[in-house]
Scaffold this active site. Structure first.
Site, short mmCIF file in Angstrom:
data_model
loop_
_atom_site.label_atom_id
_atom_site.label_comp_id
_atom_site.label_asym_id
_atom_site.label_seq_id
_atom_site.Cartn_x
_atom_site.Cartn_y
_atom_site.Cartn_z
N GLY A 263 7.20 9.11 23.82
CA GLY A 263 6.30 10.42 24.02
C GLY A 263 5.39 10.27 25.22
N GLU B 49 9.74 3.29 22.34
CA GLU B 49 10.80 4.00 22.77
C GLU B 49 10.67 5.19 23.82
OE1 GLU B 49 12.82 4.13 17.91
OE2 GLU B 49 11.24 6.03 18.75
N GLY C 233 11.37 7.55 26.53
CA GLY C 233 12.45 8.37 27.30
C GLY C 233 12.26 9.03 28.49
N ARG C 234 11.52 10.13 28.34
CA ARG C 234 11.09 10.88 29.45
C ARG C 234 10.27 10.08 30.59
NH1 ARG C 234 9.74 16.19 28.71
NH2 ARG C 234 9.59 15.91 26.40
N ARG D 118 14.61 23.85 29.79
CA ARG D 118 13.22 23.77 29.30
C ARG D 118 12.25 24.59 29.67
NH1 ARG D 118 10.41 19.79 30.79
NH2 ARG D 118 9.48 19.41 28.91
N TYR E 250 10.54 25.79 26.12
CA TYR E 250 8.98 25.55 26.15
C TYR E 250 8.03 26.21 26.96
CZ TYR E 250 11.67 21.49 24.46
OH TYR E 250 12.69 20.40 23.82
N CYS F 10 23.07 35.09 32.04
CA CYS F 10 22.84 36.51 31.59
C CYS F 10 21.70 36.59 30.49
CB CYS F 10 24.19 37.13 31.30
SG CYS F 10 25.30 37.23 32.43
N GLU F 11 20.65 36.15 30.78
CA GLU F 11 19.37 35.86 30.00
C GLU F 11 18.35 36.48 30.80
OE1 GLU F 11 19.17 35.52 26.67
OE2 GLU F 11 21.34 35.07 26.48
N TYR G 226 15.99 15.17 29.86
CA TYR G 226 16.11 16.54 29.22
C TYR G 226 16.91 17.68 29.94
CZ TYR G 226 13.52 13.55 25.86
OH TYR G 226 13.21 12.40 25.13
C1 LIG Z 1 12.44 12.02 21.63
C2 LIG Z 1 12.23 10.63 21.05
C3 LIG Z 1 11.82 9.60 21.74
C4 LIG Z 1 11.50 9.72 23.12
O1 LIG Z 1 10.44 10.61 23.54
P1 LIG Z 1 10.05 10.63 25.20
O2 LIG Z 1 8.99 11.86 25.08
O3 LIG Z 1 11.18 11.16 25.97
O4 LIG Z 1 9.44 9.49 25.55
C5 LIG Z 1 11.65 8.41 20.93
N1 LIG Z 1 11.58 8.21 19.88
C6 LIG Z 1 12.32 9.04 18.98
C7 LIG Z 1 12.57 9.01 17.43
C8 LIG Z 1 12.38 10.53 19.44
O5 LIG Z 1 12.85 11.50 18.90
#
Ligand SMILES: *Cc1c(COP(=O)(O)O)cnc(C)c1O
Length: 433
Positions: free
Chosen positions: A249, A291, A293-294, A331, A335, A362-363, A391
């Site tokens: 996150g 964890e 991701g982004r 996105r 959001y 078409c939106e 994403y």
């Molecule tokens: C989406 C998610 C992440 C990654 O979130 P980021 O904002 O991309 O860092 C990590 N753990 C879980 C369980 C998630 O659902």
């Protein structure tokens, strides 16, 4: 001048990504096109890994959250950098497996895993399953029993922390479809119950409070709540759990005003809190898992579009339409996400007027960004949208039967297609009748 240091402007006044000219890339591979700076992804992985080594003696693991961007190539790359991965579906597990990912370093998430996905996870030897609810726990125990194996698990816990982010990407509060709550005793009960199951080995606790978070306080608060809970499990159930997984996150820069902390600082601060709180309680240091991701892939991505029709509606707004949109980047429509667009073929030109960048689906809501100050734009220009590595491809669709763009990875001087552009034949591939 741009928010990531791999971006610059060359003598032709073109945007460059690493050593590559964005306009040349658009010409060579066509648009829309996803560009991925592989060097930057590697650096981001290394920054997390080094921070864990430096501040926590490597007593933990950083997982790449596959859902941000899941392809064979990116999975291989993450494996090479020594990270683990989290997966949330059979498709992501399959991709990781096919990429040769070490499956014992995979955590399998999701709030509604199917029986066949659980079977696949056990088949592939996934290290940990992050169980969401009691139904799933029973199902997993049953499937593991049929195979005569014991599966290591964590539970996803809602720590009741407000992550100060968009409602749709907030996940830590009691009103969330993910995980079990602390406030009402649900979390405690499920641990007590799981401890009685034969084919389950409880190995930790997990939480993930949301996404695109800039503030460190919610992470501290989550760590505090989770450590209290671990202490409670030990006191009341004599259950010593090893892993503290604090989720991902961490925020990234989409717009100039976004001011994220470097990865290492998030880790450093979280580690400090974990050390302090466990010391106060006389607990052993947990094996710590994050964890992101982004924050690993977003800034490494740039999407290139070609400008088509431009509509100046007097006293209303100017629409600049590009050859992609919500099908490659949903996105904004989801959001209202912020993005920065750059006129790649005239990159240092001064902004002169606000425009709305529209997609081709078409939106009416299919927009990339509204009311952004841009230089004079004309038909045929190359528009670059920055920080699209997370994403975007993973959320892309074939809406309006648009083929998905290719992904080109850049590594120093090298460039290579890692995901082919879809064709019309791909679009009808599964239409059997
Ligand atoms: C989406 C998610 C992440 C990654 O979130 P980021 O904002 O991309 O860092 C990590 N753990 C879980 C369980 C998630 O659902």
């Amino acid at each position: 001048m741009f928010h990531s240091d791999n971006l610059s402007i060359n003598e032709q006044n073109h945007l460059t990504i690493g050593v590559h000219d964005a306009v040349e890339l658009a010409k060579e591979y066509g648009t829309p096109l996803y560009i991925l700076d592989e060097d930057m992804i590697r650096k981001n992985c290394q920054a997390y890994k080094e921070a864990m080594d430096q501040y926590y003696d490597g007593n933990g693991l950083v997982l790449f959250a596959s859902k941000a961007l899941c392809t064979l190539y990116t999975s291989k790359l993450v494996a090479q950098e020594g990270l683990g991965a989290d997966a949330v579906s059979g498709g992501e597990l399959y991709t990781l497996h096919k990429a040769g990912f070490p499956m014992e370093k995979v955590f399998f998430h999701g709030n509604n895993k199917t029986r066949s996905e659980i079977e696949l996870a056990l088949e592939l030897g996934v290290g940990h399953i992050v169980v969401d609810n009691r139904y799933e726990l029973d199902l997993l125990n049953e499937v593991a029993g049929e195979r005569n194996v014991t599966q290591k698990i964590l539970f996803r816990i809602k720590p009741g922390v407000d992550a100060h982010t968009h409602d749709f990407v907030k996940t830590g509060q009691i009103d969330s479809k993910f995980g079990v709550a602390l406030e009402n005793g649900e979390a405690f009960e499920i641990y007590a119950y799981a401890a009685t199951l034969k084919n389950i080995q409880i190995d930790g606790v997990h939480c993930h409070i949301g996404s695109q978070i800039f503030d460190v306080d919610p992470f501290h608060e989550a760590a505090r709540v989770m450590i209290d809970f671990m202490a409670q499990l030990y006191e009341k159930l004599s259950l010593k759990v090893r892993i503290l997984n604090l989720g991902g996150g961490f925020g990234i820069k989409y717009a100039p005003e976004d001011d994220p902390l470097p990865a290492a600082e998030y880790i450093q601060k979280a580690v400090k809190t974990v050390k302090k709180l466990t010391a106060e309680k006389g607990m052993e240091l947990p094996y710590l898992v994050f964890e992101p991701g982004r924050s690993i892939v977003a800034s490494a991505g740039v999407t290139l579009y070609t400008v088509g029709g431009i509509k100046e509606i007097e006293n209303v707004r100017t629409y600049v339409s590009v050859d992609g949109g919500m099908c490659d980047n949903p996105r904004y429509i989801l959001y209202g996400a912020k993005y920065t667009a750059v006129l790649a073929n005239n990159a240092s030109a001064q902004p002169i007027a606000p425009v709305t960048i529209a997609g081709r689906c078409c939106e009416s809501g299919d927009l990339i960004q509204e009311h952004v100050m841009m230089p004079k734009i004309k038909v045929g220009d190359t528009l670059a949208v920055l920080a699209t590595g997370a994403y975007n491809y993973s959320m892309s669709s074939n809406y309006n039967r648009l083929p998905r763009p290719a992904i080109v990875a850049l590594k120093g001087e090298e460039k290579k297609v890692i995901v082919k552009r879809e064709t019309y034949e791909d679009i009808i591939r599964n239409d059997v009748l």
